[in-house]
Write a protein that holds these residues in place. Structure first.
Motif, PDB file in Angstrom:
ATOM      1  N   THR A  85      11.450  -8.453  -2.091  1.00 49.15           N
ATOM      2  CA  THR A  85      10.696  -8.750  -3.313  1.00 49.15           C
ATOM      3  C   THR A  85      11.510  -9.553  -4.319  1.00 49.15           C
ATOM      4  OG1 THR A  85      11.348  -6.699  -4.437  1.00 49.15           O
ATOM      5  CG2 THR A  85       9.356  -6.618  -3.110  1.00 49.15           C
ATOM      6  N   MET A  91       4.321 -16.418   2.448  1.00 48.62           N
ATOM      7  CA  MET A  91       2.866 -16.504   2.328  1.00 48.62           C
ATOM      8  C   MET A  91       2.399 -16.628   0.879  1.00 48.62           C
ATOM      9  SD  MET A  91       2.319 -12.622   3.475  1.00 48.62           S
ATOM     10  CE  MET A  91       3.577 -11.467   3.018  1.00 48.62           C
ATOM     11  N   TYR A  92       3.278 -16.339  -0.080  1.00 51.77           N
ATOM     12  CA  TYR A  92       2.861 -16.446  -1.480  1.00 51.77           C
ATOM     13  C   TYR A  92       3.362 -17.723  -2.154  1.00 51.77           C
ATOM     14  CZ  TYR A  92       1.110 -11.731  -1.155  1.00 51.77           C
ATOM     15  OH  TYR A  92       0.389 -10.632  -0.794  1.00 51.77           O
ATOM     16  N   TYR A 121       9.230  -9.127   6.111  1.00 54.10           N
ATOM     17  CA  TYR A 121       8.448  -7.982   6.582  1.00 54.10           C
ATOM     18  C   TYR A 121       7.877  -8.185   7.976  1.00 54.10           C
ATOM     19  CZ  TYR A 121       8.967  -6.933   1.704  1.00 54.10           C
ATOM     20  OH  TYR A 121       9.497  -6.708   0.470  1.00 54.10           O
ATOM     21  N   ARG A 233      -2.975  -4.246  15.704  1.00 55.29           N
ATOM     22  CA  ARG A 233      -3.379  -5.561  15.201  1.00 55.29           C
ATOM     23  C   ARG A 233      -2.813  -6.689  16.045  1.00 55.29           C
ATOM     24  NH1 ARG A 233      -1.663  -6.160   9.384  1.00 55.29           N
ATOM     25  NH2 ARG A 233      -3.633  -7.116   8.865  1.00 55.29           N
ATOM     26  N   ARG A 459     -12.497 -12.370   7.783  1.00 56.38           N
ATOM     27  CA  ARG A 459     -11.573 -11.345   8.271  1.00 56.38           C
ATOM     28  C   ARG A 459     -12.218 -10.479   9.337  1.00 56.38           C
ATOM     29  NH1 ARG A 459      -6.627 -10.709   5.038  1.00 56.38           N
ATOM     30  NH2 ARG A 459      -6.550 -12.814   4.286  1.00 56.38           N
ATOM     31  N   GLU A 461     -10.817  -6.744  11.064  1.00 56.86           N
ATOM     32  CA  GLU A 461      -9.735  -5.776  11.002  1.00 56.86           C
ATOM     33  C   GLU A 461     -10.193  -4.552  11.774  1.00 56.86           C
ATOM     34  OE1 GLU A 461      -6.444  -5.270  10.633  1.00 56.86           O
ATOM     35  OE2 GLU A 461      -6.488  -6.068   8.591  1.00 56.86           O
ATOM     36  N   LEU A 464      -8.779  -0.925  11.201  1.00 56.83           N
ATOM     37  CA  LEU A 464      -8.984  -0.228   9.930  1.00 56.83           C
ATOM     38  C   LEU A 464      -9.435   1.228  10.077  1.00 56.83           C
ATOM     39  CD1 LEU A 464      -8.372  -1.150   7.156  1.00 56.83           C
ATOM     40  CD2 LEU A 464     -10.741  -1.797   6.832  1.00 56.83           C
TER      41      LEU A 464
ATOM     42  N   MET B 332      -4.799   0.899  -0.174  1.00 60.19           N
ATOM     43  CA  MET B 332      -5.168   0.172   1.054  1.00 60.19           C
ATOM     44  C   MET B 332      -6.676  -0.029   1.119  1.00 60.19           C
ATOM     45  SD  MET B 332      -2.709   1.411   4.158  1.00 60.19           S
ATOM     46  CE  MET B 332      -3.371   3.015   4.331  1.00 60.19           C
ATOM     47  N   ARG B 341      -7.719  -7.281   3.621  1.00 62.26           N
ATOM     48  CA  ARG B 341      -6.530  -6.871   4.342  1.00 62.26           C
ATOM     49  C   ARG B 341      -6.039  -5.635   3.621  1.00 62.26           C
ATOM     50  NH1 ARG B 341      -3.453  -7.006   0.784  1.00 62.26           N
ATOM     51  NH2 ARG B 341      -2.935  -8.577  -0.761  1.00 62.26           N
ATOM     52  N   PHE B 342      -5.677  -4.627   4.392  1.00 61.84           N
ATOM     53  CA  PHE B 342      -5.342  -3.378   3.743  1.00 61.84           C
ATOM     54  C   PHE B 342      -3.916  -3.394   3.219  1.00 61.84           C
ATOM     55  CE2 PHE B 342      -4.561  -3.002   8.224  1.00 61.84           C
ATOM     56  CZ  PHE B 342      -3.291  -2.487   8.272  1.00 61.84           C
ATOM     57  N   GLY B 344      -0.711  -6.320   2.209  1.00 63.81           N
ATOM     58  CA  GLY B 344      -0.357  -7.739   2.197  1.00 63.81           C
ATOM     59  C   GLY B 344       1.059  -8.034   1.782  1.00 63.81           C
ATOM     60  N   TRP B 345       1.904  -7.035   1.680  1.00 64.63           N
ATOM     61  CA  TRP B 345       3.295  -7.202   1.264  1.00 64.63           C
ATOM     62  C   TRP B 345       3.380  -7.900  -0.078  1.00 64.63           C
ATOM     63  CZ3 TRP B 345       6.227  -4.026   3.752  1.00 64.63           C
ATOM     64  CH2 TRP B 345       5.939  -3.737   5.081  1.00 64.63           C
ATOM     65  N   ASP B 346       2.426  -7.685  -0.910  1.00 63.65           N
ATOM     66  CA  ASP B 346       2.493  -8.134  -2.288  1.00 63.65           C
ATOM     67  C   ASP B 346       3.581  -7.308  -2.994  1.00 63.65           C
ATOM     68  OD1 ASP B 346       1.168  -9.151  -4.874  1.00 63.65           O
ATOM     69  OD2 ASP B 346       1.128  -6.970  -5.094  1.00 63.65           O
ATOM     70  N   PRO B 347       4.355  -7.901  -3.914  1.00 65.29           N
ATOM     71  CA  PRO B 347       5.487  -7.169  -4.487  1.00 65.29           C
ATOM     72  C   PRO B 347       5.128  -5.781  -5.022  1.00 65.29           C
ATOM     73  CG  PRO B 347       5.531  -9.421  -5.246  1.00 65.29           C
ATOM     74  CD  PRO B 347       4.288  -9.274  -4.423  1.00 65.29           C
ATOM     75  N   VAL B 350       4.732  -3.473  -2.173  1.00 69.75           N
ATOM     76  CA  VAL B 350       6.031  -3.138  -1.602  1.00 69.75           C
ATOM     77  C   VAL B 350       6.749  -2.124  -2.493  1.00 69.75           C
ATOM     78  CG1 VAL B 350       8.273  -4.038  -0.914  1.00 69.75           C
ATOM     79  CG2 VAL B 350       6.238  -5.361  -0.460  1.00 69.75           C
ATOM     80  N   TRP B 351       6.636  -2.284  -3.796  1.00 69.70           N
ATOM     81  CA  TRP B 351       7.314  -1.337  -4.677  1.00 69.70           C
ATOM     82  C   TRP B 351       6.678   0.041  -4.632  1.00 69.70           C
ATOM     83  CZ3 TRP B 351      11.969  -0.975  -6.741  1.00 69.70           C
ATOM     84  CH2 TRP B 351      12.772  -2.123  -6.690  1.00 69.70           C
ATOM     85  N   LEU B 353       5.516   1.231  -1.904  1.00 73.05           N
ATOM     86  CA  LEU B 353       6.096   1.728  -0.663  1.00 73.05           C
ATOM     87  C   LEU B 353       7.541   2.183  -0.884  1.00 73.05           C
ATOM     88  CD1 LEU B 353       5.769   1.991   2.472  1.00 73.05           C
ATOM     89  CD2 LEU B 353       6.882  -0.221   2.617  1.00 73.05           C
ATOM     90  N   LEU B 401      -0.326 -10.163  -7.154  1.00 73.72           N
ATOM     91  CA  LEU B 401      -1.771 -10.048  -7.300  1.00 73.72           C
ATOM     92  C   LEU B 401      -2.149  -8.944  -8.278  1.00 73.72           C
ATOM     93  CD1 LEU B 401      -2.547 -10.211  -3.537  1.00 73.72           C
ATOM     94  CD2 LEU B 401      -3.125 -11.938  -5.211  1.00 73.72           C
TER      95      LEU B 401
END
Ligand code: HEM
Lengths: 536, 407
Positions: A85, A91-92, A121, A233, A459, A461, A464, B332, B341-342, B344-347, B350-351, B353, B401
């Motif tokens: 982080t 991807m961002y 990740y 997945r 999407r 999934e 899920l 999620m 998406r359940f 997305g490794w958005d900061p 992640v925090w 987690l 996000l």
């Protein structure tokens, strides 16, 4: 089955190798003088990982069943996640990673990129760590579940004095009255507090909340399920992530599927200051809703190669932010919009020398065709399309983003006069012909097509439901393990003395209070401090 | 209605302050002349508890009225979220007090709740209409459940700090280097709390006098915009030019890698918090002429450390399932509804987690001998620091996000 390694206790019971406390009477079996009383977590029942360490399998087993190793793994994943982080993941960001990281974050960004942290990740080592935690979860559960079962299955009533004294909560009371009424009273108080009581001669045992001991195991099984669901997945077809732009009134194939979607109407609505409750602050225009009224079609001719699409309407919905269209396992999300956008360039192809219009053609900015027939013998071929064009520092053309903010085409006109093709650049409102030689063809822009365009995220999934199920199991285990405790109280009459010992897997203060209150019912006062000076 | 609800929040704030004082009386007044220490402490503990309960009801009124008036759950911007977090902290305190009946817990937990309300009040308080991205009830279920879990962690933090104050050796003759001494880190933790207090004081003072400095900022694409500081500027925004003439600074420039909405202003605010916290700390220390923890230690002397240890653990044990449900599982579900998406490794994800992994490491450490007591109290303290970091600083340094609050 008994083997030579089995341990016989002084009470006569034969215990499996590795047992620390006799399964019948609780007497410590391997205790040397002065050694601490064994850990009570599994009541001293033999565990594979504590018993064998000879072969490779034993060693691997012991490695993964160790809580210490689990903690280390968790902490490594934690630290790695923090690193991920520091800068945004690939991807961002927009644009090519190898340029963006050094440009934006300097030398640190460059190192970050070189070490592969921009995709941390999904890196092999991060996933390996997660898999190691998964393995550890499986093995540690197997290593303990049977001993725990053995420890919980039997609940011998009378325990050895050294077992009683070894407990954290232990006290003794001398008694001169009749034993029977005191025992009856103790039994009643235990029952009133919700203990299940077993009585045998002059001994009592009370137990409650045994099921909570399974909590951590259920929780760990849930975690394993979630990890497996996430791995699913990777199975082709389980996971889909695409995007389509659809103009108002247009029907488009949904990328990656056999469905087609029609954008009937796109709406952008604003809060009307009149409608908003008093006191709510509407400064400027606040968007209330983005919505695409959509029709979903299935292509019945999908199985016949080359056949024209045979569309059958299967579903209609209003797609809004947070309210996707759901049809079977397909999900369409409102996630972009372009209002009054140029969606296609209308161009006349001109023969420069003859000053003659060969014919009109259209370059669609969202879904350009690769070959367009302009007349009988002339075609325009789209060689390259940059949606959001710019020059890099090395003077290479590239696209900043997938959105057509600044479209640029490289086309080639193929005709009998130019059989090898004549290349040109076409931009929004200007053209640039190839520098070598006099160009044969030119381009004239006519009125472009303008429309509202909606961006839909596509999407699938399929994992899920499995993830939700696994999460439910995790929660069940957590609630069982944390909101209930396993408590046992042993009471033993020995001559003129009552010995009382108690054990819980957590929340000792509550247990001590219970013991205190039970003793009060036979008029014995013990302070919480007095009940805290037990064995370990 | 919104005005009434704001007054209720103010009332709750005052009641919490008063009940904090009652708890302080319960803890420190035991040795006053002519008193039975036990009775005194119980009496004032009871008073403190009832006052807290009254404040809690008042805050509940604030939430309900604001919900009705605004037409949506009052957890949709930073002011509302922080106010809700303080509500969760008080709720958690009430539950743990009912189990353990320890007035000293009030003395340590209430300030955390009070600081959160004060912190909330530095953000814009208007009720805003919901933009489409926030129109999802899963979002509110997610946010409120996560806040409830974090509230219980806050009590674990308060009890952890209390444990450390109780047991840390305050004698001057320690031979360890300063960075290995428990006292150093304990004082550091206290000054971090004081930084939050300092921050709130600064913002309140300067907004009362209506202070403003305006900068013109040029962004990467060459566009300019104006940024208004309400605190004197120590740090200018990256690529910023001061356009109000009077006033002070800047002395340094905000690093360009700080992201989010107006990183310069936030960086400046952070500097002010650190400076004012350090000043506050040393002022207090000059007054008492002792380490701050050494002042509080005698008050706690007659409490069994094992009980404090258990309260801290118990808070985390109660909070962990709630946090798991709110911050991971409901998150999620919301993410799946909103973005398909359940995870997305958005900061911010992640925090969440990281926080969860940290507390699960804590729980596993507690399985082994030798990890009860100070080590686990430190982890309880650090755990909540991670929570606050996620809420406050992830928005500051990293724009994701979830930075819906625009903080
Ligand atoms: C991220 C992964 C993990 C999470 C969230 C997790 C969570 C938990 C929780 C909440 C408990 C209950 C603790 C308590 O009662 O205080 C627990 C207990 C336990 N965990 Fe984990 N765990 C994880 C991974 C592991 C791994 C990899 C191991 C492998 C060694 C492990 C071994 C244990 C053991 C042995 C217990 C005690 C069980 C008992 O009381 O009988 N855990 N875990």
């Amino acid at each position: 089955m008994t083997t030579v390694d089995d341990i016989k206790c002084e009470c006569g019971h034969t215990n499996p190798v590795g047992t620390l406390l006799c399964e019948a009477c609780g007497n410590p079996l391997q205790k040397e003088d002065g050694e601490e009383f064994p850990d009570m977590r599994y009541d001293g029942v033999s565990r594979r990982s504590q018993t064998f360490s000879r072969t490779i399998v034993d060693k691997i087993w012991n490695f993964f069943s160790s809580v210490r190793v689990a903690i280390i793994l968790i902490i490594i994943v934690l630290l790695a996640s923090i690193i991920g982080t520091i800068f945004p993941q690939e991807m961002y960001i927009s644009g090519p990673a190898e340029q963006v990281y050094p440009e934006k974050y300097g030398i640190a960004g460059e190192i970050y990129y070189k070490l592969g942290f921009h995709n941390l990740y999904t890196s092999w080592w991060y996933i390996t760590l997660l898999l190691m935690i998964g393995t550890s979860l499986v093995i540690c559960s197997l290593d303990r579940v049977v001993p725990l079962y053995r420890a919980l299955k039997k609940l011998p009533v009378k325990r050895h004095l050294s077992f009683m004294k070894g407990q954290k909560v232990y006290t003794s009371v001398s008694l001169s009255q009749d034993k029977e009424p005191v025992l009856d009273q103790l039994q009643r108080s235990l029952s009133k507090k919700g203990f299940r009581v077993v009585r045998e001669g002059y001994s009592l045992v009370g137990e409650k909340g045994r099921f909570s001991r399974w909590g951590p195991y259920i929780n760990h099984i849930g975690l394993i399920l979630v990890i497996v669901a996430v791995l699913m997945r990777l199975i082709p077809g389980f996971y889909l992530d695409e995007f389509v732009w659809v103009k108002e009134g247009e029907t488009r194939k949904v990328t990656g599927t056999e469905y087609y979607v029609k954008n009937v109407e796109f709406k952008e609505e604003y809060y009307d200051p009149e409608d908003v409750p008093e006191g709510v602050d509407v400064e400027g225009r606040v968007v209330k809703n983005y919505q695409t009224d959509a029709i979903l079609y299935e292509n019945r001719a999908a199985d016949t190669p080359g056949a024209p699409p045979d569309l059958v309407e299967v579903h209609r919905d209003q797609i809004r932010v947070n309210h996707p269209l759901k049809y079977k396992d397909l999900l369409l999300y409102q996630s972009g919009r372009r209002l009054n956008e140029v969606t296609a360039l209308n161009i006349d192809l001109i023969h420069l020398e003859r000053e003659e219009v060969i014919g009109p053609f259209t370059l669609d900015l969202y879904h350009p065709e690769s070959e367009i027939k302009v007349s009988e013998d002339t075609t325009v071929r789209v060689l390259e399309y940059f949606t959001d064009f710019e020059w890099t520092e090395d003077n290479e053309p590239r696209s900043k983003s997938p959105d057509p903010n600044n479209p640029a085409f490289v086309v080639s006109v193929i005709s009998p006069e130019t059989p090898a093709g004549e290349r040109s650049w076409i931009f929004l409102g200007s053209t640039l012909s190839s520098p070598d030689g006099e160009p044969v063809y030119g381009f004239a822009f006519t009125k472009p097509e303008i429309a509202d365009v909606t961006g839909l995220m596509v999407r699938k999934e399929k994992s899920l439901p499995f993830i939700y199920f696994g999460s439910g199991v995790v929660m069940l285990g957590l609630v069982m393990g944390f909101y209930w405790q396993h408590r046992r109280i042993w009471i033993n009459f020995e001559g003129e003395e009552i010995q009382i010992a108690a054990h819980t897997n957590k929340n000792w203060y509550g247990l001590r209070r219970e013991v205190q209150q039970i003793l009060q019912s036979i008029d014995v006062e013990r302070s919480i401090e007095q009940l805290s000076k037990g064995g370990k | 209605m919104i005005a009434i609800s704001s007054n209720l929040l103010m009332l709750a704030f005052v009641l919490y302050l008063v009940s904090f004082i009652a708890f302080v009386m319960a803890v420190t007044g035991k040795k006053w002349s002519n008193r039975d220490p036990k009775e005194h402490s119980e009496r004032w503990g009871r008073i403190g508890f009832y006052l807290t309960a009254a404040g809690f009801l008042s805050q509940l009124g604030f939430l309900v009225l604001r919900w009705i008036a605004g037409g949506h759950s009052p957890t949709s911007n930073m002011f509302e979220f922080m106010a809700f977090l303080s509500f969760a902290i008080i709720l958690a305190f009430i539950i743990l007090f009912l189990i353990y009946r320890l007035p000293a817990l009030g003395m340590f937990s209430l300030p955390v709740g009070i600081i959160m309300i004060a912190y909330a009040s530095v953000f814009p308080k208007d009720v805003q209409p919901l933009i489409p991205a926030l129109q999802s009830y899963w979002l509110y279920i997610h946010v409120t459940t996560a806040a409830l879990g974090e509230g219980v962690f806050a009590v674990g933090f308060a009890a952890g700090l209390m444990y450390l104050i109780r047991v840390t050796d305050q004698s001057q003759k320690q031979r360890k280097p300063w960075w290995k001494r428990g006292t150093t880190w304990l004082e550091f933790s206290i000054s971090v709390v004081l930084m939050l207090v300092g921050f709130i004081l600064m913002v309140t003072i300067f907004s009362a006098i209506g202070y403003e400095v305006v900068y013109e900022v040029t962004n990467e694409t060459g566009m300019t915009s104006e940024v208004t500081y309400t605190l004197p500027s120590i740090a200018a925004p990256y690529n910023g030019e001061r356009i109000t003439d009077e006033g002070f600074g800047p002395f340094i420039t905000t690093p360009g890698w700080m992201k989010g909405v107006d990183p310069g202003r936030k960086f400046n605010t952070m500097l002010w918090s650190v400076i004012s916290g350090v000043i506050l700390y040393w002022l207090l220390r000059l007054v008492v002429r002792k380490r701050l923890a050494a002042v509080a230690q005698p008050w706690l002397r007659d409490i069994d450390p094992a009980v404090i240890d258990e309260i801290s653990y118990r808070s985390i044990a109660i909070g962990f399932p709630i946090f798991t449900l709110g911050a991971l599982i409901f998150a999620m579900i919301w993410a799946a509804e909103a973005w398909g998406r359940f995870w997305g490794w958005d900061p911010k994800e992640v925090w969440a987690l990281i926080t969860w992994l940290f507390y699960s490491a804590y729980l596993h450490f507690r399985l082994s001998r030798g990890w009860h007591g100070s080590k686990s109290a430190w982890m309880a303290v650090i755990g909540f620091v991670v929570v606050v970091f996620t809420l406050v600083f992830v928005n500051l340094v990293i724009a994701g996000l979830h930075s819906y609050a625009g903080v």
